[in-house]
Design a protein around this motif. Structure first.
Motif, short mmCIF file in Angstrom:
data_model
loop_
_atom_site.label_atom_id
_atom_site.label_comp_id
_atom_site.label_asym_id
_atom_site.label_seq_id
_atom_site.Cartn_x
_atom_site.Cartn_y
_atom_site.Cartn_z
N ASP A 36 0.75 -1.27 -0.03
CA ASP A 36 0.00 -0.14 -0.11
C ASP A 36 0.90 1.26 0.10
O ASP A 36 0.65 2.26 -0.67
CB ASP A 36 -0.97 -0.03 1.23
N ARG A 37 1.81 1.06 0.92
CA ARG A 37 2.70 2.44 0.97
C ARG A 37 3.98 2.30 0.26
O ARG A 37 5.01 2.92 0.89
CB ARG A 37 2.56 2.81 2.52
N GLN A 38 4.15 1.42 -0.81
CA GLN A 38 5.56 1.23 -1.50
C GLN A 38 5.44 1.49 -2.86
O GLN A 38 4.37 0.83 -3.56
CB GLN A 38 6.06 -0.15 -1.08
N PHE A 39 6.50 2.16 -3.68
CA PHE A 39 6.24 2.62 -5.03
C PHE A 39 7.53 2.29 -5.41
O PHE A 39 8.33 2.89 -4.91
CB PHE A 39 5.49 3.90 -5.08
N ILE A 40 7.72 1.48 -6.62
CA ILE A 40 9.04 1.13 -7.07
C ILE A 40 9.04 1.64 -8.57
O ILE A 40 8.28 1.29 -9.29
CB ILE A 40 9.26 -0.17 -6.93
N LEU A 41 10.23 2.38 -9.03
CA LEU A 41 10.41 2.41 -10.32
C LEU A 41 11.59 1.68 -10.79
O LEU A 41 12.71 1.88 -10.02
CB LEU A 41 10.74 4.05 -10.56
#
Lengths: 112, 115
Positions: free
Chosen positions: A71-76
């Motif tokens: 929910d609170r993790q975003f990876i590029l």
């Protein structure tokens, strides 16, 4: 209040190498998350946004991809970096209705 | 499609003088408007926002902005500039209910403060 963590702060990578930039958020649940790129001397370009786990919208065709495993993790990510991928990458978070986007401190990516 | 124009790329102002940064937007509905500030090598910090109500909004660091619907503008002002205000300023427009609540940013105005 929400806090946005980005790492690393700076990164130097050779052309053709893979990339993984991470953004985590504290202090909010089910946020909208965003990845922006800021090229030298230019404004912000929205790359991806996510309204929930596993939900990714791409704004521009490119060499990059994004994922939201939690929910609170975003990876590029990228499998093979190009010279044109150099820039300042910013993660942003929007906590709820009528809330503004808040930004992390960014990652400076240099491709050699 | 929404768009934001910041006509001034650079502005130089003397410390203690007033500052006004221009922002014009194009959007078909009532916009949500924002001003952010970015110091070199840093992320963006929210200065102020307009969602509805009073068209003159107060922000942090002594900044204010006025929403003028008839002129499609949201100019940022500060009565007396401090050296620490030297930075790049971005105006942005968004809309409630839009997919992903995305923002569109202007190209930015870099402010230099002379002693």
């Amino acid at each position: 209040s929400q806090t946005i963590h980005q790492w690393p702060a700076t990164l130097v990578q050779p052309v053709g190498s893979p990339l993984s930039l991470e953004c985590t958020v504290e202090g909010t649940s089910n946020p909208n998350l965003y990845w922006y790129r800021q090229a030298a001397g230019r404004g912000l370009q929205l790359l991806f946004y996510s309204v929930g786990i596993g939900q990714i919208s791409s704004e521009v065709p490119q060499n990059l991809s994004a994922s939201r495993p939690q929910d609170r993790q975003f990876i590029l990510s990228s499998k093979k970096l190009l010279l044109s991928d150099s820039g300042f990458y910013l993660c942003a978070c929007k906590g709820g209705v009528n809330q503004p986007q808040h930004f992390g401190d960014g990652t400076r990516l240099s491709i050699l | 499609a929404q768009s934001v124009t910041q006509p001034d790329i650079h502005i130089t102002v003397s410390e203690g003088a007033s500052l006004e940064l221009r922002c014009n937007y194009s959007y078909g509905a009532t916009p949500y408007l924002f001003w952010y500030v970015q110091s070199p090598g840093q992320g963006l910090q929210l200065l102020l926002k307009y969602f509805s109500g009073d068209t003159l909004v107060q922000g942090i660091k002594g900044f204010e902005a006025e929403f003028k619907r008839s002129q499609s503008s949201f100019n940022l002002r500060k009565p007396s500039v401090h050296w620490s205000d030297a930075a790049e300023y971005f105006c942005a427009v968004g809309a409630a209910g839009a997919a992903g609540n995305k923002l569109t940013f202007g190209g930015g105005t870099r402010v230099l403060v002379k002693p």
